[in-house]
Design a protein around this motif. Structure first.
Motif, PDB file in Angstrom:
ATOM      1  N   GLN A 354       0.808  -1.220   0.000  1.00 47.14           N
ATOM      2  CA  GLN A 354       0.000   0.000   0.000  1.00 47.14           C
ATOM      3  C   GLN A 354       0.844   1.274   0.000  1.00 47.14           C
ATOM      4  O   GLN A 354       0.454   2.294  -0.585  1.00 47.14           O
ATOM      5  CB  GLN A 354      -0.972  -0.031   1.176  1.00 47.14           C
ATOM      6  CG  GLN A 354      -2.029  -1.121   0.976  1.00 47.14           C
ATOM      7  CD  GLN A 354      -2.981  -1.267   2.135  1.00 47.14           C
ATOM      8  OE1 GLN A 354      -3.723  -0.348   2.440  1.00 47.14           O
ATOM      9  NE2 GLN A 354      -2.938  -2.430   2.782  1.00 47.14           N
ATOM     10  N   GLU A 363      -4.692   5.474  -4.314  1.00 45.89           N
ATOM     11  CA  GLU A 363      -5.224   5.700  -2.981  1.00 45.89           C
ATOM     12  C   GLU A 363      -5.546   4.370  -2.324  1.00 45.89           C
ATOM     13  O   GLU A 363      -5.785   3.363  -3.000  1.00 45.89           O
ATOM     14  CB  GLU A 363      -6.494   6.552  -3.049  1.00 45.89           C
ATOM     15  CG  GLU A 363      -6.307   7.942  -3.618  1.00 45.89           C
ATOM     16  CD  GLU A 363      -7.626   8.703  -3.661  1.00 45.89           C
ATOM     17  OE1 GLU A 363      -8.089   9.157  -2.595  1.00 45.89           O
ATOM     18  OE2 GLU A 363      -8.199   8.816  -4.762  1.00 45.89           O
ATOM     19  N   THR A 364      -5.594   4.376  -0.999  1.00 51.74           N
ATOM     20  CA  THR A 364      -5.927   3.168  -0.265  1.00 51.74           C
ATOM     21  C   THR A 364      -6.811   3.537   0.924  1.00 51.74           C
ATOM     22  O   THR A 364      -7.123   4.716   1.154  1.00 51.74           O
ATOM     23  CB  THR A 364      -4.655   2.437   0.198  1.00 51.74           C
ATOM     24  OG1 THR A 364      -5.020   1.185   0.781  1.00 51.74           O
ATOM     25  CG2 THR A 364      -3.850   3.262   1.187  1.00 51.74           C
ATOM     26  N   ASP A 365      -7.254   2.524   1.649  1.00 46.60           N
ATOM     27  CA  ASP A 365      -8.152   2.741   2.777  1.00 46.60           C
ATOM     28  C   ASP A 365      -8.049   1.549   3.712  1.00 46.60           C
ATOM     29  O   ASP A 365      -7.718   0.444   3.285  1.00 46.60           O
ATOM     30  CB  ASP A 365      -9.596   2.904   2.276  1.00 46.60           C
ATOM     31  CG  ASP A 365     -10.527   3.458   3.345  1.00 46.60           C
ATOM     32  OD1 ASP A 365     -10.682   4.698   3.403  1.00 46.60           O
ATOM     33  OD2 ASP A 365     -11.078   2.673   4.131  1.00 46.60           O
ATOM     34  N   ASP A 366      -8.336   1.775   4.991  1.00 48.07           N
ATOM     35  CA  ASP A 366      -8.285   0.671   5.958  1.00 48.07           C
ATOM     36  C   ASP A 366      -9.387  -0.350   5.712  1.00 48.07           C
ATOM     37  O   ASP A 366      -9.227  -1.534   6.022  1.00 48.07           O
ATOM     38  CB  ASP A 366      -8.406   1.220   7.387  1.00 48.07           C
ATOM     39  CG  ASP A 366      -7.172   1.989   7.823  1.00 48.07           C
ATOM     40  OD1 ASP A 366      -6.096   1.757   7.222  1.00 48.07           O
ATOM     41  OD2 ASP A 366      -7.283   2.822   8.750  1.00 48.07           O
ATOM     42  N   ASP A 367     -10.518   0.098   5.182  1.00 45.21           N
ATOM     43  CA  ASP A 367     -11.633  -0.804   4.889  1.00 45.21           C
ATOM     44  C   ASP A 367     -11.373  -1.504   3.556  1.00 45.21           C
ATOM     45  O   ASP A 367     -11.186  -0.838   2.528  1.00 45.21           O
ATOM     46  CB  ASP A 367     -12.943  -0.009   4.821  1.00 45.21           C
ATOM     47  CG  ASP A 367     -14.118  -0.889   4.438  1.00 45.21           C
ATOM     48  OD1 ASP A 367     -14.532  -1.708   5.262  1.00 45.21           O
ATOM     49  OD2 ASP A 367     -14.597  -0.749   3.281  1.00 45.21           O
ATOM     50  N   THR A 370     -13.695  -0.565   0.553  1.00 46.37           N
ATOM     51  CA  THR A 370     -13.376   0.749  -0.013  1.00 46.37           C
ATOM     52  C   THR A 370     -12.066   0.685  -0.775  1.00 46.37           C
ATOM     53  O   THR A 370     -11.930   1.265  -1.865  1.00 46.37           O
ATOM     54  CB  THR A 370     -13.292   1.795   1.110  1.00 46.37           C
ATOM     55  OG1 THR A 370     -14.534   1.839   1.817  1.00 46.37           O
ATOM     56  CG2 THR A 370     -12.990   3.171   0.553  1.00 46.37           C
ATOM     57  N   ARG A 371     -11.083  -0.025  -0.201  1.00 48.34           N
ATOM     58  CA  ARG A 371      -9.794  -0.159  -0.866  1.00 48.34           C
ATOM     59  C   ARG A 371      -9.959  -0.844  -2.220  1.00 48.34           C
ATOM     60  O   ARG A 371      -9.318  -0.454  -3.215  1.00 48.34           O
ATOM     61  CB  ARG A 371      -8.823  -0.940   0.015  1.00 48.34           C
ATOM     62  CG  ARG A 371      -7.413  -0.996  -0.542  1.00 48.34           C
ATOM     63  CD  ARG A 371      -6.396  -1.446   0.496  1.00 48.34           C
ATOM     64  NE  ARG A 371      -6.538  -2.822   0.905  1.00 48.34           N
ATOM     65  CZ  ARG A 371      -7.023  -3.235   2.060  1.00 48.34           C
ATOM     66  NH1 ARG A 371      -7.447  -2.356   2.960  1.00 48.34           N
ATOM     67  NH2 ARG A 371      -7.103  -4.519   2.352  1.00 48.34           N
ATOM     68  N   LEU A 374     -11.122   1.638  -4.729  1.00 49.69           N
ATOM     69  CA  LEU A 374     -10.060   2.571  -5.099  1.00 49.69           C
ATOM     70  C   LEU A 374      -9.036   1.910  -6.031  1.00 49.69           C
ATOM     71  O   LEU A 374      -8.577   2.532  -7.001  1.00 49.69           O
ATOM     72  CB  LEU A 374      -9.356   3.082  -3.833  1.00 49.69           C
ATOM     73  CG  LEU A 374     -10.193   3.983  -2.914  1.00 49.69           C
ATOM     74  CD1 LEU A 374      -9.484   4.193  -1.574  1.00 49.69           C
ATOM     75  CD2 LEU A 374     -10.489   5.316  -3.590  1.00 49.69           C
TER      76      LEU A 374
END
Length: 478
Positions: A354, A363-367, A370-371, A374
């Motif tokens: 990541q 972009e990334t995300d903890d969820d 959602t990741r 992205l």
């Protein structure tokens, strides 16, 4: 959806807790609904069934056709039914005292004068011209003049292409399952796509069913399963060696490492199977690009990045290489940052963690959900396939997105990404990038799980290399 895709989904559904027996029950019920739509109660229905799961679907159908005069003709001996669930449903017909009998000589097949014939001789996994007893049975079906309902695909028709290698059943209705098959689109028949309860997760998550894509021709020769060139090394020597070893363990036939001459002997020392092709100096530089392009065209897949470092000249060399290369490549480590903004005709599988994804502009995300969105968006913008490493790996080509859940916290040790890059390259020699990335992520994580079982969280990257063959081809219950 192709035939192999459907087989993958069936296996993945079972891995997710939806057994094949349940899917067969739903399939048979779906066929029975179509029969009820085309024929009134009391109508005579002849079922012509093969000895595989296609026949098993029809055995279930026969049980659901209460109020109809049903006769089941099994082509062959009951003891030769090929799957347990089909045999169980054959036995259920006997216990229910449905008129079901074996046809041991196809010349004696007598279908009578039915209103409907159910063609369940051969499923989507069988291609080529009809052989006996199916060829004679297809003639008998045509002679009846009855309405023909085919299970999944008319026998003799290739479900991927719609073509017949010889005689085939001329169906009026086809009941196929879960998704449309490409070969059914242009058939002169009414096609029903039945929802049989395969969960969305079977398509979303990488599971053991994906390994079905790895079948090998028993007559294959050296080189048929890929030659891989690893371009790496300089500041680091272990990374390209791990990548090369992993490519071997994941099935590549030949693996070569192009590395600076200053580290060539050290890279070679990791394994006698590695063929080293050194270039002059201590680092990859633009002056090496022409030489590497000449070598790359002799290989099915190139891995570029492991151990190269991020010196300015090195990254410029990667950029120049990609600008001229038009083959398949796995991009890893520091080489990833040059991919955005570099125009290339190459087909890329990018394998960032990541942090590297952010350096690429993604972009990334903890969820994880959602990741996944992205990553899919970034892959679409980039026009390449992404394998973003994490607790849940995300693999996307911008249209299809898969999630891998194998692996464990012990895999935070250095070198596991190099192993993944090598496995990805070996698989990309024979698979689409999306499938190569998905299977490699699954196998890499599974290898890590096997290593943790043996060593605890004190595993090292070579443990994953050693476990890759079991992760890819071994018993999943081990």
């Amino acid at each position: 959806m192709g035939v192999q895709d459907q087989a993958v989904l069936d296996e993945n559904a079972e891995a997710l807790g939806v057994p094949r027996k349940q899917l067969m029950e739903s399939s048979g019920n779906a066929v029975a609904r179509v029969v009820r739509d085309v024929a009134d109660p009391g109508s005579e229905v002849a079922v012509v069934a093969g000895r595989g799961n296609n026949g098993g679907d029809a055995f279930v159908t026969a049980r659901f056709l209460k109020g109809y005069d049903v006769t089941v003709h099994l082509l062959g001996r009951a003891e030769t039914i090929t799957t347990d669930i089909a045999r169980e449903n054959w036995d259920a017909l006997q216990r229910a005292e449905v008129d079901a009998h074996e046809v041991r000589d196809s010349t004696g097949l007598d279908l009578g004068d039915p209103d409907v014939v159910i063609d369940a001789m051969l499923g989507t996994g069988v291609t080529g011209a009809l052989r006996e007893p199916e060829a004679t049975a297809a003639e008998r079906i045509a002679e009846t003049g009855a309405t023909v309902v085919a299970v999944d695909v008319p026998s003799g028709i290739d479900a991927d292409t719609g073509e017949a290698a010889g005689a085939a059943v001329d169906a009026d209705h086809v009941v196929t399952f879960h998704d449309q098959k490409p070969g059914l689109v242009d058939l002169d028949a009414d096609v029903t796509v039945a929802d049989i309860g395969i969960p969305d997760a079977a398509e979303r998550f990488v599971e053991r069913g994906d390994l079905l894509r790895l079948s090998r021709d028993p007559q294959s020769h050296k080189g048929d399963h890929g030659e891989v060139l690893v371009i790496g090394g300089g500041p680091y020597t272990g990374a390209p060696a791990l990548t090369a070893q992993a490519a071997f363990r994941a099935g590549a036939d030949l693996v070569r490492v192009a590395c600076p001459s200053s580290v060539a002997r050290e890279v070679q020392s990791f394994s006698e199977g590695i063929i080293v092709r050194p270039f002059t100096g201590d680092l990859l530089e633009p002056g090496h690009v022409d030489q590497l392009l000449d070598r790359a065209v002799e290989h099915d897949v190139v891995v570029i990045g492991p151990g190269l470092g991020n010196a300015t000249g090195t990254l410029e060399a990667v950029r120049e290489f990609l600008a001229e290369f038009d083959g398949r490549a796995v991009i890893d480590a520091d080489a990833l940052e040059v991919v955005p903004g570099t125009e290339t005709d190459a087909t890329l599988l990018c394998t960032p963690h990541q942090g590297e994804l952010r350096k690429m502009g993604g972009e990334t995300d903890d969820d994880w959900e959602t990741r996944a969105e992205l990553v899919e968006s970034f892959a679409a913008d980039l026009g390449e396939t992404m394998l973003v490493k994490g607790a849940y790996d995300v693999i996307s080509d911008g249209e299809r997105t898969r999630i891998n859940r194998t692996g464990n916290p012990g895999m935070t040790v250095g070198g596991t990404g190099d192993v993944l890059a090598g496995a990805s390259a070996a698989l990309m020699a024979t698979q689409e990038p999306i499938h190569a990335g998905a299977i490699a992520a699954y196998a890499n994580g599974r290898a890590g799980d096997l290593a943790v079982e043996e060593y605890g969280h004190g595993l090292v990257a070579p443990d994953l290399v050693d476990a890759l063959p079991t992760a890819l081809w071994g018993d999943d219950d081990e």
